[in-house]
Structures are given as structure tokens and as C-alpha cells.
Design a protein around this motif. Structure first.
Motif, PDB file in Angstrom:
ATOM      1  N   THR A 155      90.912  64.269 -29.080  1.00  0.00           N
ATOM      2  CA  THR A 155      90.361  62.913 -29.028  1.00  0.00           C
ATOM      3  C   THR A 155      90.879  62.056 -30.170  1.00  0.00           C
ATOM      4  OG1 THR A 155      88.321  63.968 -28.232  1.00  0.00           O
ATOM      5  CG2 THR A 155      88.233  61.604 -28.699  1.00  0.00           C
ATOM      6  N   SER A 156      90.875  62.629 -31.393  1.00  0.00           N
ATOM      7  CA  SER A 156      91.271  61.851 -32.560  1.00  0.00           C
ATOM      8  C   SER A 156      91.993  62.739 -33.558  1.00  0.00           C
ATOM      9  CB  SER A 156      90.054  61.186 -33.218  1.00  0.00           C
ATOM     10  OG  SER A 156      89.136  62.165 -33.696  1.00  0.00           O
ATOM     11  N   VAL A 193      93.519  57.652 -32.312  1.00  0.00           N
ATOM     12  CA  VAL A 193      92.768  58.116 -31.150  1.00  0.00           C
ATOM     13  C   VAL A 193      93.680  58.122 -29.929  1.00  0.00           C
ATOM     14  CG1 VAL A 193      90.451  57.496 -31.923  1.00  0.00           C
ATOM     15  CG2 VAL A 193      91.884  55.760 -30.835  1.00  0.00           C
ATOM     16  N   ARG A 220      88.033  53.669 -30.189  1.00  0.00           N
ATOM     17  CA  ARG A 220      87.814  52.995 -31.471  1.00  0.00           C
ATOM     18  C   ARG A 220      86.484  52.256 -31.478  1.00  0.00           C
ATOM     19  NH1 ARG A 220      90.978  48.774 -32.753  1.00  0.00           N
ATOM     20  NH2 ARG A 220      90.869  49.143 -35.009  1.00  0.00           N
ATOM     21  N   TRP A 276      83.792  65.764 -28.494  1.00  0.00           N
ATOM     22  CA  TRP A 276      84.883  65.078 -29.179  1.00  0.00           C
ATOM     23  C   TRP A 276      85.696  66.132 -29.923  1.00  0.00           C
ATOM     24  CZ3 TRP A 276      85.173  59.511 -29.902  1.00  0.00           C
ATOM     25  CH2 TRP A 276      86.148  59.087 -30.816  1.00  0.00           C
ATOM     26  N   HIS A 330      88.357  66.568 -32.913  1.00  0.00           N
ATOM     27  CA  HIS A 330      89.060  65.912 -34.012  1.00  0.00           C
ATOM     28  C   HIS A 330      90.007  66.888 -34.698  1.00  0.00           C
ATOM     29  CE1 HIS A 330      90.012  63.112 -37.155  1.00  0.00           C
ATOM     30  NE2 HIS A 330      89.814  64.072 -38.049  1.00  0.00           N
ATOM     31  N   ALA A 378      85.682  59.244 -37.599  1.00  0.00           N
ATOM     32  CA  ALA A 378      85.786  60.122 -36.438  1.00  0.00           C
ATOM     33  C   ALA A 378      84.441  60.738 -36.095  1.00  0.00           C
ATOM     34  CB  ALA A 378      86.822  61.217 -36.708  1.00  0.00           C
ATOM     35  N   LEU A 396      93.104  56.803 -38.867  1.00  0.00           N
ATOM     36  CA  LEU A 396      92.390  57.507 -37.813  1.00  0.00           C
ATOM     37  C   LEU A 396      93.037  57.073 -36.507  1.00  0.00           C
ATOM     38  CD1 LEU A 396      90.211  59.321 -36.680  1.00  0.00           C
ATOM     39  CD2 LEU A 396      88.716  57.318 -36.560  1.00  0.00           C
TER      40      LEU A 396
END
Length: 414
Positions: free
Chosen positions: A233-234, A254, A260, A200, A202, A105, A252
Motif C-alpha cells: 500500500t505504501s 502510495v 493520500r 494496509w 507498509h 502511513a 511517503l
């Protein structure tokens, strides 16, 4: 120094030697550990083992050779996306554990910001309760880590995190829940902040991903943290934790499968030809994928609800019992199966209490701040919840009586 023996040993001698060595380990089947393992019952254990053995040597790197592994992996990812808020365009990567999921990530966040925004001195902003795996990933990836103290509610301070961001911030992090206290960060607010700043977002749901949705279904107040939250985002989620699969199996996920590509490695810089991988591994154990698929299908929603119910019942019994012991208190808040208890009486040495528990065979996880004892429960702890409270009561009495003062006997486990 150990050396390969000149002559091989018989299989039974080797297995006997392993049994002898393992006899010195802590017996997790008795529920006297609250770290390192996740277990429900022997039925699930047999399913896990048989599924793993069915693919014990197949290499998941070679999905052209083993298309069944690709189909199993795709189904694991699909089931997990359905559970954790993934829409039609979502995607995922099967990894070896939470550390690899988090690494990928952060790699993706860095690579996206480098390509789209030209950021060459990237930083990430995260609450100081976030797992240290983020720091390890940042060290390898050349990211500056900016840790921000959490608020009095043990949750991320969104305003304070916003103040630490700048034009080079490539990612924000929130936990669902964090490991030190078991509290959920305000993911929706953090994700909105990340979206406004082009970062991003996470969500570390390595612990909560396969538990929190079912705890919520039991009626507990669990805030939204899934991929469906705008701005996320993830998300990382460990199947080998509360997904009840054997190690190592993590994901992980997304919100947009196209993201990815930011953690993909691809090269033609050797004679063999093109090489591409979405993970940090090359060879990947097929058994881990098969066993994760088997565990999810064996348990089903009913089984995961059972696990959640057992955990929350154990927690309620333990928290109430410990809080009733004079001189002890349970740290609040705590959202799911993680909590910390500590001494409220300044004359009570929590280190001596921990040593007394250790002397009775309980593996103690020590909490550094505040000085206390950390528990991360799984379903087996429902069967020992009352026993644990009784052991704590005896340990307090022993500590007050000056017994079991060998502080070095108890570990700090993370």
C-alpha cells in the motif's frame, strides 16, 4: 539560564563562536562515524548548499506564492515513484524525515480502517526488528503494537505475524531493510498476507529506498520490495539518507494516490477559513525540497550507482577483514550497507574493544542483541575501509591487554 543578549553581537563573532563549538564535534569528513551522516564528495555538498540557500526562507506551505516549489516537489516525487515501482495511479508526499513518513502511513491505515471497517480498537503487526518510530506513532495514534520475533534468518516470520493478526489489525509492516541487521523482510509474502486480510501494507524503505535498487543493478540479490509488489500500500524512503540530500527530506509513497486522503488533515473550525495539509507540519522548509531535487539531478543514475558501488566495496573489505581477526565474527545474513560484528571468543569483552576504538576517534554504534558493534556505511567509508580494519585489530589487542576498559566511552546509537 541563557537569555537573549541585550545588544546584538557582530556577525563574525557569532560565526567564530559557532566554529569554536563545532570543533568539539566528531569529524564526519574523516569517515570515523557510521551513523548520522551521508556524504559523497565536495561537489555534491556545494550543489546541496547552493540549492538550499536558493530557497533558504521560502515556505513550502505556500505553494500558491511559490509555484516553483510545487514543481520541484512534484518532480522529486515523480522521479522517486519511477525508481520505486509506482504505477500511473501512484502518488506521494514530501515529508521532513522517516519518522513523519511512518507516522503518516500509520495514520492513514488507522483512518481507512476506521472509515471502511469501523475499527475502533486498531492494532498493527510488525517484526521486532522494525524501527521504534512505529511504536512512537502508535502511541500518538492510539494503536496497539504487536511485535513478532524474527526468524533465525533475521527476517520477518510471516506465519508468526499471521498468527498475531485479528479482525482489528489495520496494518502490517515490513522493512527493506531493517536497521538492526540490514536484512530485507519477505515483502511479497507479507503483502500477500495483508491483501488477504484487508490490511494496509507498509514497507519501511527509509534506509534502502535510494540504495537497494542500485545495489541490485550491481548484481547483488535484492528481493522485490517496491510499490509494484502486489499488496503493498505504501512505502517510506528517506532522500536525506542514501538519496544523498541534506536533512530533512523523506517521502511517503502510495501505490494508489487516492490513499493520500487518509492522512490528510482538513478543517474549517476557526475564523480564518479552510485549512488542509497532508503532512504533520504546517510551515515546511523550501530549501529541503530544492536541495533534494538538486541532489537527485546532480547525481543521476550514474552517481547513485557510484554510491552503491563504493558502499558495497567498503562493506566487503570490512567484513572480510574483521572476520579474519581471531575472536571476531560478522553476523550473517546482511543484505546491503548495514552489518554487525561481535566477539566469538567468550574471553573477549566487546565493550573494551568498543572503548579502544572510541579512544582512537571512531564513533562506535553499539548493538544490544547480540552484543556487538553496528555499522551503517555510506560512500565515504570506502576511503577508510582498510584503516578501519586495522583500527579494529589494534582495539582487540588493546582489549586483550586490559587497556581502554572505560566501557562508558562508547555509545549505543540507533
Amino acid at each position: 539560564m541563557s537569555q537573549i543578549p541585550a545588544k546584538g553581537r557582530p556577525a563574525e563573532a557569532i560565526l567564530a563562536a559557532l566554529r569554536e563549538r563545532k570543533a568539539q564535534d566528531r569529524d564526519w569528513r574523516r569517515g570515523r562515524l557510521a551513523v548520522y551522516f551521508y556524504w559523497l564528495d565536495e561537489d555534491l555538498e556545494r550543489v546541496q548548499q547552493q540549492a538550499y540557500l536558493a530557497y533558504w526562507t521560502e515556505n513550502n506551505l505556500g505553494q500558491r506564492a511559490f509555484p516553483s516549489l510545487k514543481s520541484l516537489e512534484d518532480e522529486v516525487i515523480g522521479m522517486s515513484l519511477a525508481l520505486l515501482g509506482g504505477g500511473q495511479g501512484a502518488g506521494g508526499t514530501f515529508t521532513s524525515g522517516g519518522s513523519e513518513s511512518i507516522f503518516l502511513a500509520m495514520m492513514a491505515a488507522r483512518n481507512r480502517a476506521r472509515a471502511r471497517r469501523g475499527k475502533m480498537r486498531p492494532n498493527i503487526v510488525l517484526p521486532d526488528t522494525a524501527h521504534l518510530t512505529f511504536d512512537r506513532a502508535a502511541e500518538a495514534l492510539g494503536l496497539e503494537v504487536r511485535r513478532v520475533p524474527v526468524g533465525a534468518d533475521l527476517r520477518a516470520d510471516v506465519a508468526a505475524m499471521a498468527a498475531r493478526m485479528d479482525d482489528d489489525t489495520v496494518a502490517l509492516v515490513g522493512s527493506a531493510p531493517n536497521y538492526p541487521f540490514g536484512t530485507f523482510d519477505p515483502i511479497a509474502d507479507l503483502a500477500a498476507l495483508a491483501a488477504r486480510r484487508g490490511a494496509w501494507m507498509h514497507v519501511d524503505a527509509c534506509v534502502g529506498g535510494f540504495l537497494a535498487p542500485y545495489v541490485r543493478r550491481l548484481g547483488h540479490d535484492i528481493p522485490a520490495f517496491e510499490l509494484s509488489v502486489p499488496g503493498v500500500t505504501s512505502l517510506s524512503a528517506d532522500i536525506h539518507k542514501h538519496g544523498m540530500a541534506p536533512k530533512g527530506a523523506s517521502l511517503l509513497l502510495v501505490a494508489d494516490a487516492a490513499d493520500r486522503e487518509w492522512h490528510k488533515f482538513e478543517s474549517r473550525a476557526w475564523q480564518r477559513g479552510p485549512y488542509a495539509a497532508y503532512t504533520t507540519q504546517g510551515t515546511r522548509p523550501g530549501g529541503a525540497v530544492a536541495a533534494a531535487w538538486a541532489a537527485m539531478n546532480h547525481l543521476g543514475e550514474e552517481g547513485y550507482l557510484r554510491c552503491a558501488r563504493l558502499i558495497m566495496e567498503a562493506k566487503a573489505i570490512m567484513m572480510a577483514g574483521i572476520a579474519a581477526i581471531p575472536g571476531l565474527g560478522v553476523l550473517q545474513p546482511s543484505d546491503i550497507g548495514i552489518f554487525v560484528w561481535r566477539a566469538t571468543d567468550p574471553t573477549l569483552d566487546i565493550g573494551k574493544v568498543a572503548a579502544a576504538l572510541d579512544a582512537e576517534g571512531w564513533l562506535v554504534g553499539r548493538q544490544q542483541e547480540p552484543d556487538g558493534i553496528h555499522l551503517h556505511l555510506n560512500p565515504i567509508h570506502r576511503s577508510v575501509a582498510e584503516e578501519y580494519v586495522e583500527a579494529v585489530s589494534r582495539a582487540v589487542a588493546a582489549a586483550r591487554g586490559g587497556q581502554n576498559s572505560r566501557i562508558g566511552a562508547n555509545e549505543r546509537t540507533y
